[in-house]
Design a protein around this motif. Structure first.
Motif, PDB file in Angstrom:
ATOM      1  N   ILE A 101       0.860  -1.179   0.000  1.00 53.54           N
ATOM      2  CA  ILE A 101       0.000   0.000   0.000  1.00 53.54           C
ATOM      3  C   ILE A 101       0.897   1.230   0.000  1.00 53.54           C
ATOM      4  N   PHE A 102       0.649   2.146  -0.940  1.00 51.76           N
ATOM      5  CA  PHE A 102       1.405   3.386  -1.025  1.00 51.76           C
ATOM      6  C   PHE A 102       0.500   4.530  -0.562  1.00 51.76           C
ATOM      7  N   THR A 103       1.014   5.342   0.353  1.00 53.78           N
ATOM      8  CA  THR A 103       0.255   6.488   0.851  1.00 53.78           C
ATOM      9  C   THR A 103       1.053   7.764   0.631  1.00 53.78           C
TER      10      THR A 103
ATOM     11  N   LYS B 110       6.182  13.133   1.373  1.00 54.17           N
ATOM     12  CA  LYS B 110       6.757  11.796   1.330  1.00 54.17           C
ATOM     13  C   LYS B 110       5.711  10.756   0.958  1.00 54.17           C
ATOM     14  N   ILE B 111       6.202   9.668   0.383  1.00 53.87           N
ATOM     15  CA  ILE B 111       5.366   8.502   0.091  1.00 53.87           C
ATOM     16  C   ILE B 111       5.791   7.395   1.037  1.00 53.87           C
ATOM     17  N   ARG B 112       4.849   6.832   1.743  1.00 52.09           N
ATOM     18  CA  ARG B 112       5.165   5.743   2.658  1.00 52.09           C
ATOM     19  C   ARG B 112       4.622   4.430   2.104  1.00 52.09           C
ATOM     20  N   VAL B 113       5.415   3.383   2.296  1.00 53.93           N
ATOM     21  CA  VAL B 113       5.098   2.073   1.736  1.00 53.93           C
ATOM     22  C   VAL B 113       4.795   1.117   2.878  1.00 53.93           C
ATOM     23  N   TRP B 114       3.657   0.428   2.767  1.00 57.25           N
ATOM     24  CA  TRP B 114       3.216  -0.494   3.801  1.00 57.25           C
ATOM     25  C   TRP B 114       2.998  -1.870   3.177  1.00 57.25           C
ATOM     26  N   LYS B 115       3.126  -2.889   3.989  1.00 58.41           N
ATOM     27  CA  LYS B 115       2.930  -4.245   3.499  1.00 58.41           C
ATOM     28  C   LYS B 115       2.071  -5.031   4.479  1.00 58.41           C
ATOM     29  N   VAL B 116       1.201  -5.854   3.923  1.00 67.11           N
ATOM     30  CA  VAL B 116       0.340  -6.699   4.741  1.00 67.11           C
ATOM     31  C   VAL B 116       1.134  -7.889   5.248  1.00 67.11           C
ATOM     32  N   SER B 117       1.005  -8.169   6.524  1.00 64.77           N
ATOM     33  CA  SER B 117       1.722  -9.298   7.120  1.00 64.77           C
ATOM     34  C   SER B 117       1.225 -10.617   6.536  1.00 64.77           C
ATOM     35  N   SER B 118       2.168 -11.510   6.218  1.00 71.44           N
ATOM     36  CA  SER B 118       1.787 -12.822   5.687  1.00 71.44           C
ATOM     37  C   SER B 118       1.184 -13.712   6.766  1.00 71.44           C
TER      38      SER B 118
ATOM     39  N   VAL C  81      -2.554  -7.038  10.043  1.00 76.01           N
ATOM     40  CA  VAL C  81      -1.384  -6.273  10.469  1.00 76.01           C
ATOM     41  C   VAL C  81      -0.699  -5.665   9.252  1.00 76.01           C
ATOM     42  N   HIS C  82      -0.473  -4.359   9.290  1.00 78.49           N
ATOM     43  CA  HIS C  82       0.228  -3.652   8.227  1.00 78.49           C
ATOM     44  C   HIS C  82       1.506  -3.042   8.798  1.00 78.49           C
ATOM     45  N   LYS C  83       2.611  -3.311   8.155  1.00 77.52           N
ATOM     46  CA  LYS C  83       3.901  -2.799   8.623  1.00 77.52           C
ATOM     47  C   LYS C  83       4.488  -1.855   7.581  1.00 77.52           C
ATOM     48  N   ARG C  84       5.073  -0.783   8.070  1.00 79.70           N
ATOM     49  CA  ARG C  84       5.732   0.132   7.151  1.00 79.70           C
ATOM     50  C   ARG C  84       7.066  -0.465   6.740  1.00 79.70           C
ATOM     51  N   VAL C  85       7.274  -0.580   5.424  1.00 78.69           N
ATOM     52  CA  VAL C  85       8.482  -1.216   4.909  1.00 78.69           C
ATOM     53  C   VAL C  85       9.382  -0.226   4.187  1.00 78.69           C
ATOM     54  N   GLY C  86       8.975   1.021   4.100  1.00 80.81           N
ATOM     55  CA  GLY C  86       9.845   1.980   3.442  1.00 80.81           C
ATOM     56  C   GLY C  86       9.211   3.336   3.293  1.00 80.81           C
ATOM     57  N   THR C  87      10.021   4.289   2.874  1.00 80.61           N
ATOM     58  CA  THR C  87       9.588   5.652   2.582  1.00 80.61           C
ATOM     59  C   THR C  87      10.256   6.087   1.292  1.00 80.61           C
ATOM     60  N   LEU C  88       9.498   6.767   0.438  1.00 82.56           N
ATOM     61  CA  LEU C  88      10.043   7.285  -0.811  1.00 82.56           C
ATOM     62  C   LEU C  88      10.181   8.801  -0.718  1.00 82.56           C
ATOM     63  N   PRO C  89      11.388   9.329  -0.999  1.00 87.21           N
ATOM     64  CA  PRO C  89      12.614   8.590  -1.329  1.00 87.21           C
ATOM     65  C   PRO C  89      13.186   7.882  -0.109  1.00 87.21           C
ATOM     66  N   THR C  90      13.961   6.826  -0.377  1.00 86.25           N
ATOM     67  CA  THR C  90      14.551   6.062   0.721  1.00 86.25           C
ATOM     68  C   THR C  90      15.660   6.860   1.394  1.00 86.25           C
ATOM     69  N   MET C  91      15.922   6.530   2.627  1.00 85.88           N
ATOM     70  CA  MET C  91      16.994   7.200   3.362  1.00 85.88           C
ATOM     71  C   MET C  91      18.344   6.986   2.687  1.00 85.88           C
ATOM     72  N   LYS C  92      18.542   5.801   2.131  1.00 80.90           N
ATOM     73  CA  LYS C  92      19.799   5.496   1.441  1.00 80.90           C
ATOM     74  C   LYS C  92      20.001   6.423   0.255  1.00 80.90           C
ATOM     75  N   ASP C  93      18.964   6.619  -0.548  1.00 80.33           N
ATOM     76  CA  ASP C  93      19.080   7.500  -1.705  1.00 80.33           C
ATOM     77  C   ASP C  93      19.285   8.947  -1.289  1.00 80.33           C
ATOM     78  N   CYS C  94      18.618   9.347  -0.201  1.00 82.65           N
ATOM     79  CA  CYS C  94      18.763  10.729   0.268  1.00 82.65           C
ATOM     80  C   CYS C  94      20.199  11.013   0.679  1.00 82.65           C
ATOM     81  N   ILE C  95      20.807  10.085   1.414  1.00 84.33           N
ATOM     82  CA  ILE C  95      22.182  10.289   1.877  1.00 84.33           C
ATOM     83  C   ILE C  95      23.166  10.218   0.717  1.00 84.33           C
ATOM     84  N   LYS C  96      22.962   9.260  -0.157  1.00 79.38           N
ATOM     85  CA  LYS C  96      23.893   9.050  -1.264  1.00 79.38           C
ATOM     86  C   LYS C  96      23.874  10.199  -2.255  1.00 79.38           C
TER      87      LYS C  96
END
Length: 468
Positions: free
Chosen positions: A157-159, A165-173, A178-193
């Motif tokens: 799920i993208f919000t 920011k865009i936040r990325v969530w994933k449904v627990s298998s 249960v929905h867990k946040r699995v990332g943010t766009l842009p990612t922290m790695k890309d922001c730093i790099k």
């Protein structure tokens, strides 16, 4: 095109006050085929979409945050199998009915999305809630503010949020609630790099720079490409950005308009349509270049004084629609090389949201109403005016009603409003016209009668996976 009698707003972006309708659950077939008179108060300012909704008056019911409910309270007002009471008792009544109303007074509803039997709702309370069979199934919380947009791709799920920011969530298998946040766009790695390279910066305001791969203003809309390979985000920063879903990277940023981009939708043959507060609807052509992609400007479909607030493409990608702050819906046909097909007139205030479902076109407005149009070729007929909200209708979502025994090709329509409620309607593609045809050039004056009040009862709600 400009609606006759419209005027250009002054440069100051003033607020507007919405009057609250005292009647509730109003719904009827429209009987008067006369045209709507021009209204000097129609929204035609060149502005960001949400600024049509702001109110500097603290006494407005839409600015009252003091009535927030605890997390465990979720009143559901249900109304099923209701016969719509028409003033005349002929047999030509519309089958479109209000089925229920969800009111959780924790924030204005700004975004909706459906996935199977689930409904996702986003508000300015930071909460994203998940509903199943009119009961709260799950909930998760972001540490940002307003949830401006929700799109779903498989288990992700993208919000899109007010903070850009865009936040990325994933449904627990293990537990689908249960929905867990699995990332943010842009990612922290890309922001730093990438923030270390001066070439990645550009001037966004006087004496202020920002990296090209990050929105520096609120996200207004999200859209998936046809093959769900790319995610598009539009923003008030006048740009839209392209994200590759497989690796969560921004691969392109396009300065698309001279003002806020209010809406974006990925269409057919790699075309992308954007609508802006600068009054234009533009077409962009996507071309793959090596491992990346490049979008080229193709044409301008519309150029007008009032803001474009919503853009939509029908499921078979034959018609493109846009809603404007003057209350009009323009459309263009694919078969005629995107030549202008006409104007749908049904609202007296700004169109705030626009979706398609089968052969239906549905528009929500600041006038608190929802117009339902049926398309037959290039002709459109209005089959319903849905009223019942006590605030501007900010978002719409629809899903096929597979459980209905009706042969009328029904849809379940969800409408979110700044009255802090979500309403659930059943609408049919085979509904008879309300009173007039050829709505591309005419609209009625409508005073619908009221539905009986729906019984209320507390729903058993459950919130899982709440995340700060």
């Amino acid at each position: 095109m400009l609606k006759k009698g419209s005027r250009r707003a002054s440069s100051s972006r003033g607020a507007r006050i919405f009057s609250e309708d005292n009647s509730v659950h109003k719904f009827s077939r429209i009987k008067n085929p006369n045209l709507l008179e021009e209204d000097d108060d129609i929204y035609n300012t060149r502005n960001r979409q949400d600024q049509f909704l702001t109110n500097s008056n603290s006494s407005s019911p839409y600015n009252d945050r003091s009535s927030s409910s605890p997390m465990d309270k979720s009143p559901w007002s249900s109304q099923t199998n209701v016969s719509v009471p028409f003033e005349d008792n002929d047999d030509n009544s519309t089958p479109n009915v209000l089925m229920g109303s969800l009111v959780r007074e924790e924030g204005h509803i700004y975004s909706l999305a459906t996935s199977g039997d689930l409904l996702y709702t986003g508000s300015d309370s930071k909460n994203i809630r998940v509903w199943r069979n009119q009961k709260e199934f799950a909930g998760f919380k972001s540490n940002s503010g307003l949830v401006k947009a929700i799109v779903i791709s498989g288990e992700r799920i993208f919000t899109g949020h007010q903070d850009g920011k865009i936040r990325v969530w994933k449904v627990s298998s293990k537990d689908p609630s249960v929905h867990k946040r699995v990332g943010t766009l842009p990612t922290m790695k890309d922001c730093i790099k990438n923030s270390m390279k001066t070439s990645n910066y550009f001037e966004v305001r006087r004496r202020k720079n920002s990296v090209w791969f990050r929105h520096y203003d609120a996200i207004s809309c999200l859209s998936l490409s046809e093959d769900k390979t790319f995610l598009y985000s539009s923003s008030w920063d006048k740009t839209f950005k392209v994200w590759r879903i497989s690796n969560s990277r921004c691969i392109e940023s396009v300065i698309a308009h001279d003002d806020a981009v209010n809406s974006i939708v990925a269409g057919y043959d790699g075309l992308v349509f954007t609508g802006s507060a600068d009054g234009t609807v533009k077409v962009w052509r996507r071309e793959l270049q090596g491992k990346g992609t490049k979008h080229f400007f193709s044409q301008t479909l519309l150029k007008q004084e009032c803001a474009v607030t919503a853009v939509a493409v029908n499921p078979d990608t034959t018609v493109v629609y846009c809603g404007s702050s003057d209350g009009l819906v323009n459309f263009w046909g694919r078969e005629n090389h995107l030549s202008h097909g006409g104007v749908l007139r049904g609202h007296k205030l700004a169109v705030l949201c626009l979706i398609t479902a089968g052969n239906l076109v549905l528009s929500g407005s600041a006038d608190m109403g929802i117009c339902v149009w049926r398309r037959m070729g290039i002709d459109h007929t209005c089959v319903s005016l849905l009223t019942g909200h006590n605030g501007p209708v900010k978002c719409l979502a629809a899903e096929r009603d597979d459980e209905s025994a009706s042969s009328g090709r029904p849809w379940i329509l969800y409408s979110g409003s700044l009255d802090k409620s979500v309403k659930m309607w059943r609408v049919s593609e085979n509904s008879p016209p309300v009173a007039w045809k050829g709505c591309a050039s005419s609209a009625p004056i409508a005073i619908p009668s009221s539905l009986p009040a729906a019984p209320s009862f507390p729903a058993q709600s459950r919130v899982n996976g709440v995340q700060n």
